[in-house]
Design a protein around this motif. Sequence first.
Motif, PDB file in Angstrom:
ATOM      1  N   LEU A  84      43.851  37.222  40.061  1.00  0.00           N
ATOM      2  CA  LEU A  84      45.151  37.273  40.743  1.00  0.00           C
ATOM      3  C   LEU A  84      45.666  35.862  40.996  1.00  0.00           C
ATOM      4  O   LEU A  84      46.838  35.572  40.762  1.00  0.00           O
ATOM      5  CB  LEU A  84      45.019  38.038  42.073  1.00  0.00           C
ATOM      6  N   ILE A  85      44.805  34.968  41.436  1.00  0.00           N
ATOM      7  CA  ILE A  85      45.223  33.603  41.716  1.00  0.00           C
ATOM      8  C   ILE A  85      45.596  32.878  40.424  1.00  0.00           C
ATOM      9  O   ILE A  85      46.604  32.163  40.363  1.00  0.00           O
ATOM     10  CB  ILE A  85      44.118  32.833  42.473  1.00  0.00           C
ATOM     11  N   GLU A  86      44.816  33.072  39.400  1.00  0.00           N
ATOM     12  CA  GLU A  86      45.056  32.349  38.139  1.00  0.00           C
ATOM     13  C   GLU A  86      46.224  32.891  37.329  1.00  0.00           C
ATOM     14  O   GLU A  86      46.923  32.127  36.683  1.00  0.00           O
ATOM     15  CB  GLU A  86      43.773  32.372  37.286  1.00  0.00           C
ATOM     16  N   THR A  87      46.435  34.217  37.376  1.00  0.00           N
ATOM     17  CA  THR A  87      47.451  34.811  36.491  1.00  0.00           C
ATOM     18  C   THR A  87      48.573  35.531  37.235  1.00  0.00           C
ATOM     19  O   THR A  87      49.580  35.884  36.617  1.00  0.00           O
ATOM     20  CB  THR A  87      46.803  35.832  35.542  1.00  0.00           C
ATOM     21  N   GLY A  88      48.365  35.799  38.519  1.00  0.00           N
ATOM     22  CA  GLY A  88      49.353  36.573  39.262  1.00  0.00           C
ATOM     23  C   GLY A  88      49.158  38.069  39.120  1.00  0.00           C
ATOM     24  O   GLY A  88      49.911  38.860  39.651  1.00  0.00           O
ATOM     25  N   LYS A  89      48.125  38.472  38.366  1.00  0.00           N
ATOM     26  CA  LYS A  89      47.836  39.893  38.152  1.00  0.00           C
ATOM     27  C   LYS A  89      46.347  40.116  38.252  1.00  0.00           C
ATOM     28  O   LYS A  89      45.549  39.223  38.013  1.00  0.00           O
ATOM     29  CB  LYS A  89      48.291  40.333  36.764  1.00  0.00           C
ATOM     30  N   TYR A  90      45.969  41.351  38.583  1.00  0.00           N
ATOM     31  CA  TYR A  90      44.544  41.692  38.527  1.00  0.00           C
ATOM     32  C   TYR A  90      44.359  43.053  37.944  1.00  0.00           C
ATOM     33  O   TYR A  90      45.262  43.784  37.744  1.00  0.00           O
ATOM     34  CB  TYR A  90      43.875  41.596  39.915  1.00  0.00           C
TER      35      TYR A  90
END
Length: 116
Positions: A110-116
């Motif tokens: 989530l932090i790296e891509t904005g999605k999980y």
Amino acid sequence: MVNQHFPPEPYSQLADIILELEAALRACALWEPAPPPPEALMSCEPFCIDTLRFSQWLQFVFITRIKLIIETQAPLPEQSGIVPIAEESFRQVSFNPNRIISVLARFDMLIETGKY
């Protein structure tokens, strides 16, 4: 006006991750009823490695900080990489840490891509 009960993405996703992390720590009997002494939380070492176990750091530092970010909708960290630390910390434990590591992997994503 922002509805504080249902924060916008990605804060709601972050809140879900934190709830799941707490549940995973509890499931592994790592959730502690009382915090460590205040001086243990003031370590200058990464992850308070000199004063806390990694699970304590997750509970009393990481989760606390992330909850504050969610509540104030402060900027999210720009990067993360907590999974390798978790994998190393849980390398030789008597419980299965996969659930905790999986939740932390979702946080990293989530932090790296904005999605999980």
